[in-house]
Every structure is written in C-alpha cells, then in structure tokens.
Design an enzyme around this catalytic site. Structure first.
Site, PDB file in Angstrom:
ATOM      1  N   LYS A 117     -33.218  56.801   7.335  1.00 33.73           N
ATOM      2  CA  LYS A 117     -34.104  55.754   6.815  1.00 33.73           C
ATOM      3  C   LYS A 117     -35.456  56.416   6.573  1.00 33.73           C
ATOM      4  O   LYS A 117     -35.935  57.180   7.404  1.00 33.73           O
ATOM      5  CB  LYS A 117     -34.247  54.647   7.874  1.00 33.73           C
ATOM      6  CG  LYS A 117     -35.381  53.646   7.631  1.00 33.73           C
ATOM      7  CD  LYS A 117     -35.060  52.756   6.449  1.00 33.73           C
ATOM      8  CE  LYS A 117     -36.151  51.701   6.247  1.00 33.73           C
ATOM      9  NZ  LYS A 117     -35.806  50.438   6.884  1.00 33.73           N
ATOM     10  N   HIS A 127     -42.681  45.117   9.681  1.00 34.73           N
ATOM     11  CA  HIS A 127     -41.546  44.714  10.535  1.00 34.73           C
ATOM     12  C   HIS A 127     -41.741  43.312  11.117  1.00 34.73           C
ATOM     13  O   HIS A 127     -42.357  42.455  10.503  1.00 34.73           O
ATOM     14  CB  HIS A 127     -41.307  45.738  11.647  1.00 34.73           C
ATOM     15  CG  HIS A 127     -41.084  47.139  11.183  1.00 34.73           C
ATOM     16  ND1 HIS A 127     -40.430  47.437  10.013  1.00 34.73           N
ATOM     17  CD2 HIS A 127     -41.443  48.329  11.729  1.00 34.73           C
ATOM     18  CE1 HIS A 127     -40.374  48.751   9.862  1.00 34.73           C
ATOM     19  NE2 HIS A 127     -40.985  49.317  10.879  1.00 34.73           N
TER      20      HIS A 127
END
Length: 301
Positions: free
Chosen positions: A63, A157
């Site tokens: 990622k 996030h």
C-alpha cells in the site's frame, strides 16, 4: 486451501491497519479466494512507514500514498485495483475549536501524517506550502492540535470522522478543495507492485486482489473481527462509515476517470515540486547544495 495451482510462491505484502485495507485484503490473506499460487508474508504498518519502505523496495506488494508513489514510480507499478479514491473523502485540515485564527498565521505549526502522504501534498497545494510541517503518526494529530503543540492538523483515516467530538474544528476540507480545483475525484492511496517482478506477476496480483475485494463486498460481515482487531476507532458505526467511504467502484478498478485523476494529481505534484526546487535554488543563490538537491529530487521521480 488458498490455491488450486500447486506449489505456493511466498511474497511480501504490506498494507495499513486501516479498515478499508483490512477489509479488502482479508479474503486473500486468509485464503478465502483462489490466490493463483501466491502466499503472503503480511506486514501491517502505518502508511507513511510503507511510503518510506518503498524507497528501498522492501515489500513486493505494498500500500502506498499516491504522493509516496510519485517518488518511487520507477521501481513500483500501481495496480488498477485496490485504490482509495473518490469524492468527498479527502483529508481534513483542522484547528482547535474556536481557533480559526490559526489558519491565518504566517508560519503555523502543522501536524501532518507523514511527508509522503497525499494529505501532506494536498495541504501544501491548498496552502501554498505555508508553515512548519511536523510529521507524526496520524492517530496523534488530533491530540497535538488540542494540546497546542501544533496550530493546525491534517486528519486522515478514521480520525476524520471523529474530530468534532474531540474538540476540533474544520478549517479546510482538502478533498473538496481538490475537487473544486481539478474537477476530479481525489486519489489518496493504492496498491503497488515492484516492477522488477514483471508484468505477469503484477497482473496475477491484480486479479487476486480484485477477487478479494469482490469477496469482501459480497460478504461484508466476514472480515468484521479482522478489521476491528486492527482499527484505531472501535465504534462499529465508524468502521462501517470508513469502509463505505473508501471502498467503492474505484477500488475494483480505477477506470478512465480514476486514471485521469491520478495523472492530474501527478501533474500538480510535479509542478509544485518544480516551483519549490526553483525557490530553493533562488534562495541559495544557485549554490551547489541547492542544485544537487534538485538533481536528486528529479531522479527520484
């Protein structure tokens, strides 16, 4: 159990503990879909750690923030599946509640979730690089703004869903700023594969990951405990909100619209970087130091 194709090839795979990543990868790391002969040595780590690890090619599959990927494009290829990209899902620039004046400071201290995160890039683009950047773990940003250690913070996030209850206030929705200026969805992060492993390997990972995402979408409850075990926010509602926001049609495939958005962000990034390199050269009077910095930066992209 995870493959019908004979001997397994073990590869290193790294992603973040955030709900969208754990949701997408759960099926393939647990062997719930055919992995086409691949088995995974899994590392879960903060996205900025992964951005930095990519510089030395630590993981076969990783990622990466799109901003981080722009620095290692020569060595990593971004897959079409697995991206966090969309509308109204960008990072948020916040201040302590009642302290909007912080946004007008000439040199605010700005808590960022890492220098190679897309959030840090968007802050620099929207605020023209203003302030002193203080990189830290994304989950510490809210506290650093509340304590007065930093004037502004860039939230990514799960924390972008809970900032108001922590006593923080929105200064600028960086995703909306991007959409307004570019007319495109915001590419936040994606899954990249080391180029040295070849085209066939990349295509195989692409297929397996897409199967894993489809499995997750069709069986959303299956990954529940895996997602919760790694998440920062334990509220089930927040986890669900997070997954719904970041796992969407672009996660299955970027498509033309997604690829255009990535190209646009890359263009903005290169233009901004060139401008900063020129400013640095000018400030240093074209010194060797400035020129060598510019050289190494240009080689990095």
């Amino acid at each position: 159990r995870s493959s019908r194709r004979g001997t397994l090839m073990k590869v290193s795979l790294a992603f973040s503990p955030c709900p969208n990543d754990t949701f997408m990868f759960h099926a393939m790391v647990e062997g719930l879909v055919d992995t086409e002969g691949l088995s995974f040595d899994v590392t879960l780590s903060d996205v900025e750690d992964l951005n930095l690890s990519a510089v030395s090619g630590t993981y076969n599959i990783s990622k990466l923030s799109y901003h981080g990927w722009f620095n290692v494009m020569e060595h990593y290829r971004m897959l079409e599946s697995g991206s966090a990209l969309g509308y109204n899902c960008g990072p948020l620039c916040v201040c302590k509640a009642g302290n909007q004046a912080a946004a007008s400071l000439k040199k605010p201290r700005v808590a960022i979730p890492g220098i190679y995160t897309t959030g840090a890039l968007l802050y620099d683009l929207a605020f023209e690089g203003r302030g002193i950047k203080v990189p830290m773990l994304f989950s510490d940003i809210g506290r650093s703004v509340l304590s007065g250690e930093c004037d502004l913070g860039v939230l990514i996030h799960e924390s972008r869903f809970t900032y108001a209850e922590q006593g923080l206030e929105l200064v600028c929705d960086l995703g909306s700023w991007w959409q307004k200026n570019s007319g495109a969805p915001i590419p936040l992060g994606g899954i990249a594969v080391r180029r040295i492993l070849g085209e066939e390997f990349a295509q195989k990972v692409e297929r397996v990951l897409r199967k894993s995402i489809l499995y997750a979408m069709e069986n959303p409850v299956a990954s529940g405990s895996y997602v919760a075990a790694h998440a920062q926010e334990i509220s089930e509602g927040v986890l669900k909100q997070h997954i719904e926001m970041f796992v969407n049609k672009y996660s299955l495939s970027l498509g033309d619209e997604g690829l255009r958005a990535v190209r646009l962000l890359k263009d903005y990034y290169l233009k901004y970087k060139e401008q900063r390199d020129e400013e640095r050269d000018y400030q240093d009077g074209g010194s060797k130091k400035a020129l060598s910095n510019g050289e190494s930066d240009r080689q990095g992209t």
